[in-house]
Design a protein around this motif. Structure first.
Motif, mmCIF file in Angstrom:
data_model
loop_
_atom_site.group_PDB
_atom_site.id
_atom_site.type_symbol
_atom_site.label_atom_id
_atom_site.label_comp_id
_atom_site.label_asym_id
_atom_site.label_seq_id
_atom_site.Cartn_x
_atom_site.Cartn_y
_atom_site.Cartn_z
ATOM 1 N N GLN A 22 0.839 -1.218 0.000
ATOM 2 C CA GLN A 22 0.000 0.000 0.000
ATOM 3 C C GLN A 22 0.870 1.262 0.000
ATOM 4 O O GLN A 22 0.500 2.269 -0.592
ATOM 5 N N ILE A 23 2.011 1.193 0.658
ATOM 6 C CA ILE A 23 2.898 2.378 0.709
ATOM 7 C C ILE A 23 3.511 2.620 -0.675
ATOM 8 O O ILE A 23 3.468 3.739 -1.210
ATOM 9 N N ILE A 84 -5.811 1.080 3.224
ATOM 10 C CA ILE A 84 -5.309 2.460 3.059
ATOM 11 C C ILE A 84 -5.873 3.358 4.154
ATOM 12 O O ILE A 84 -5.153 4.175 4.753
ATOM 13 N N LEU A 87 -4.076 2.878 7.368
ATOM 14 C CA LEU A 87 -2.758 3.533 7.346
ATOM 15 C C LEU A 87 -2.887 5.047 7.506
ATOM 16 O O LEU A 87 -2.080 5.685 8.195
ATOM 17 N N THR A 88 -3.904 5.608 6.873
ATOM 18 C CA THR A 88 -4.123 7.056 6.992
ATOM 19 C C THR A 88 -4.414 7.433 8.437
ATOM 20 O O THR A 88 -3.968 8.480 8.930
ATOM 21 N N GLU A 91 -1.193 7.422 10.256
ATOM 22 C CA GLU A 91 -0.414 8.608 9.857
ATOM 23 C C GLU A 91 -0.867 9.838 10.642
ATOM 24 O O GLU A 91 -0.051 10.665 11.056
ATOM 25 N N PHE A 98 5.056 7.466 11.972
ATOM 26 C CA PHE A 98 4.719 7.106 10.601
ATOM 27 C C PHE A 98 5.765 7.666 9.632
ATOM 28 O O PHE A 98 6.156 7.001 8.664
ATOM 29 N N ILE A 102 7.957 5.552 6.971
ATOM 30 C CA ILE A 102 8.095 5.874 5.541
ATOM 31 C C ILE A 102 9.583 5.963 5.176
ATOM 32 O O ILE A 102 10.027 5.460 4.139
ATOM 33 N N LEU B 393 12.795 10.817 -0.240
ATOM 34 C CA LEU B 393 12.520 11.365 1.096
ATOM 35 C C LEU B 393 12.412 12.884 1.086
ATOM 36 O O LEU B 393 12.180 13.496 2.126
ATOM 37 N N PRO B 399 8.287 14.171 1.718
ATOM 38 C CA PRO B 399 8.680 12.999 0.935
ATOM 39 C C PRO B 399 7.727 12.784 -0.233
ATOM 40 O O PRO B 399 6.614 13.327 -0.264
ATOM 41 N N LYS B 401 4.874 11.185 -2.132
ATOM 42 C CA LYS B 401 3.651 10.690 -1.489
ATOM 43 C C LYS B 401 3.627 9.158 -1.482
ATOM 44 O O LYS B 401 4.184 8.521 -2.384
ATOM 45 N N TRP B 402 3.037 8.590 -0.464
ATOM 46 C CA TRP B 402 2.887 7.134 -0.429
ATOM 47 C C TRP B 402 1.526 6.766 -1.027
ATOM 48 O O TRP B 402 0.623 7.580 -1.108
ATOM 49 N N GLY B 403 1.407 5.517 -1.452
ATOM 50 C CA GLY B 403 0.135 5.058 -2.013
ATOM 51 C C GLY B 403 -0.038 5.458 -3.464
ATOM 52 O O GLY B 403 0.945 5.621 -4.208
ATOM 53 N N ALA B 404 -1.288 5.643 -3.859
ATOM 54 C CA ALA B 404 -1.574 6.002 -5.247
ATOM 55 C C ALA B 404 -0.822 7.276 -5.616
ATOM 56 O O ALA B 404 -0.801 8.230 -4.840
ATOM 57 N N HIS B 406 2.380 7.459 -6.062
ATOM 58 C CA HIS B 406 3.784 7.431 -5.606
ATOM 59 C C HIS B 406 4.756 7.466 -6.785
ATOM 60 O O HIS B 406 5.673 8.284 -6.822
#
Lengths: 155, 562
Positions: A22-23, A84, A87-88, A91, A98, A102, B393, B399, B401-404, B406
């Protein structure tokens, strides 16, 4: 949930693999961070510093306490959208941890040879090869040289 | 006592004695009583050691760090980005080497950065070598702020020239933003495609720019290689193309008779009943306390380390800490606040090629302009992109962005980053301080420094202006996305003002020769003595000041010779 002495259980490693995907999700036919099998390296890399180790354990711990996860048989059993969402939530509630997590994930993913190849990075040490640059050409200063001195001269 | 081998990277034999390592020329003995004892082997301590050894003084330097073999620097490793972020981090609180002391920065808007080794912070600097402007020494007269320095640019100029030769300066004369200067020993470093792009943008805006003076070799110089543009110059240079004082001043100083003791952490500068220095107590790597006797002491531990050492050195003669009758030791701490504005330029690629920073600078906004809402000014330094870890980073920014999204975010940044770093002039304020922490200690149990610092309103306005200007320049250069950080917290490279110089003993710690008002055989030669900060990197200035102080000692203090 990590054990009281801070070790990851097999279940934690399964959760971590899902979290990694997911990350850093798959990109076309290229697997995500979880699909690349980076969970073990993430765990090992977290030994680099107490801050990163704490971040990893805190995030996994928080996910294990997530209400949806507990109701539906754990994080790995959740649909992608709810993974997701969980995780949000972490965060927002644990921003410092978090961010450390990352950092740990990106440090691991972006030092993987398969990723290097994918993004076009040679992956060699900067030395001894270095890089080539075009030589210095003083003609580029033509414009600035026309300007009168403008530094202040104290009385 | 054992004779150790002499590794190729150290210019003289090393001898191990009871947890200490002595570095000295063949046959050179350590004097029981040194003419000059230097605390700290960094930028300024090295310059003083060389000048005074040349003048025939016996010189001993105590350095808490080690002498590092350049082949050990991270740039020889595939995982150089990871090593740079951890083991070689600029922040001692992240690095946590045994020779580092921690810093309590919980009440500071900026994190102080430093390195403990022979060479000090020149090991990890980017070797940007601009000079202060003449106006920087006269801010009270010109702008009615802070204080004038007790000397002028002209007084310092010959020492800038000397330092440029010793360190090796790449650059070119003719810059209209600064006074004419002596011929540079080497031509400028090449600009690269990204540098040329920014130069063109500045030209179109009608703004000043010029290749930076740089202590990175553009050609082979004094037995050291030319730069091969590998990039991460800030993590030590395996080729010795970047000047750090372990490869410039120290080999010459040792050849002339100076002795360095590494792994030697000073706990106290000792004084006699008259309040004058008698030497220093220090701990070796096993924690055993030793004493080095000396006829004079030169403190060169940086703007945080020096006030820490002075405050730890309390005595009947100096009950509030050494040299502190004015109460100004540790006060007036100045950083250079940095704004970081980054543009992503799609039609540039591989912007990681070339020295990481400072190959050109813009000084359009350096001098005071009454039309602005702040006094004094700032300069722009040009910085490049980095490898994939540091790109992901974000550096000074968020950093990736994480997820969609990225991968799209990463691709937009990687190889396309161009950064304008705005370096602003901080002004001295009494409430910005270095004190001794009442709980935190180093690995020997000595009190750690605590840094208390807030950004002034003037500096905040100045930084905001720099972000607006940088945005304009980057857009002109073709950036399609701009990321801005108006104050880089992890940007405390420059540590100044905490033992300021002046002629009035009630308003300063040392005089114009860096000689303490409270004890005529103690000198302070690092950034601590700065009256104001200017808006450029301070190392050439503090090295020039150190050379000037050394000349004073050499010519006026023959009495310190045994």
């Amino acid at each position: 949930m990590p054990t009281s002495d801070g070790q990851l259980t097999p279940a934690d490693r399964t959760v971590l693999t899902h979290v990694l995907d997911q990350i850093i999700p798959p990109d076309g036919d290229f697997p995500g961070a979880g699909g690349l099998g980076l969970a073990e390296r993430v765990e090992r890399s977290s030994q680099r510093s107490a801050r990163l180790r704490s971040a990893l354990l805190s995030v996994l711990d928080a996910l294990s306490l997530d209400i949806s996860s507990r109701a539906e048989g754990g994080y790995a059993a959740l649909e992608a959208e709810r993974q997701i969402s969980a995780l949000t939530t972490v965060e927002s509630s644990l921003p410092e941890q978090f961010a450390g997590f990352i950092e740990l994930v990106y440090e691991t993913y972006y030092t993987d040879d398969r990723v290097y190849k994918r993004i076009g990075w040679a992956g060699r040490p900067p030395q001894p090869e270095g890089f080539d640059l075009d030589p210095w050409d003083p003609a580029i200063l033509e414009n600035t040289r026309k300007r009168a001195p403008f530094w202040r001269q104290p009385a | 006592m054992t004779e150790a081998s002499t590794p190729e990277h150290v210019p003289a034999p090393q001898t191990e004695i009871q947890g200490q390592t002595l570095v000295a020329a063949e046959g050179q003995s350590v004097p029981d009583v040194a003419d000059v004892l230097i605390v700290g082997a960094g930028a300024s301590g090295a310059a003083v050691a060389w000048r005074l050894a040349q003048a025939g003084f016996s010189v001993v330097c105590l350095e808490q760090g080690r002498w590092i073999n350049p082949s050990l620097y991270p740039t020889n490793e595939r995982n150089w980005e990871i090593l740079g972020r951890h083991d070689w981090n600029w922040d001692p609180n992240r690095r946590r080497n045994p020779e580092d002391y921690p810093v309590n920065d919980s009440e500071s808007a900026i994190t102080p950065l430093m390195f403990a080794a022979v060479g000090g912070s020149t090991i990890h600097w980017t070797a940007h070598a601009p000079r202060f402007h003449p106006s920087d020494f006269r801010v009270k007269s010109l702008d009615d702020v802070a204080d004038d320095w007790p000397f002028t640019y002209d007084d310092l100029e010959p020492y800038y020239d000397l330092n440029d030769l010793m360190m090796g300066c790449s650059g070119i004369n003719g810059d209209p933003a600064v006074p004419p200067r002596s011929p540079r020993p080497m031509p400028p470093l090449p600009l690269g495609e990204d540098g040329k792009r920014m130069a063109g943008a500045f030209d179109r805006l009608g703004w000043h720019w010029w290749p930076s003076d740089n202590y990175v070799n553009s050609t082979p110089y004094l037995g050291r290689d030319a730069c091969n543009y590998c990039g991460p110059v800030g993590f030590g240079c395996t080729r010795k193309a970047k000047s750090s004082t372990d490869v410039t001043y120290w080999p010459e100083a040792i050849r002339l008779g100076a002795v360095v003791k590494t792994h030697a952490r000073v706990s106290e500068i000792t004084v006699g009943s008259d309040g004058r220095a008698t030497g220093a107590n220090y701990l070796d790597r096993e924690g055993t306390v030793h004493h080095q006797a000396a006829r004079s002491v030169v403190v060169a531990g940086n703007g945080v380390g020096t006030p820490r050492t002075l405050l730890m050195s309390k005595s009947d003669a100096h009950p509030d800490g050494l040299l502190n009758s004015s109460g100004l030791v540790g006060k007036n701490l100045m950083f250079h606040p940095y704004s970081i504005t980054t543009g992503l330029i799609p039609d540039l690629s591989e912007t990681w090629k070339g020295p990481m920073g400072n190959i050109l600078m813009c000084q359009e906004f350096y001098e005071t302009d009454l039309a602005r809402d702040f006094v004094r000014g700032y300069a722009f330094q040009f910085n490049r992109g980095s490898g994939p870890v540091n790109t992901s980073l974000g550096g000074a920014h968020e950093p990736v962005k994480w997820g969609a999204g990225h991968h799209e975010d990463f691709a937009e940044r990687f190889g396309h980053v161009v950064t304008m770093a705005g370096i602003g002039e901080d002004l001295p304020e009494l409430h910005n301080t270095v004190t001794l922490d009442d709980k935190l200690t180093d690995s020997n149990g000595l009190p750690a420094p605590k840094v208390t610092y807030t950004l002034s309103e003037n500096s905040r306005r100045l930084m905001s202006h720099s972000v607006r200007s940088a945005t304009r320049a980057l857009e002109e250069a073709g950036a399609t996305r701009i990321m801005a950080n108006p104050l880089l917290r992890s940007g405390g490279w420059h540590l100044m003002g905490t033992a300021r110089m002046g002629e009035d003993p009630e308003r300063s710690v040392v005089n114009q020769w860096c000689q303490a008002h409270d004890a005529d055989n103690i000198f302070v030669v690092d950034g601590s003595v700065f009256v104001t900060a200017g808006a450029v990197n301070p190392t050439p200035t503090l090295q020039a000041i150190a050379l000037r102080a050394a000349d004073y000692i050499a010519h006026e203090r023959e009495d310190l010779k045994g």
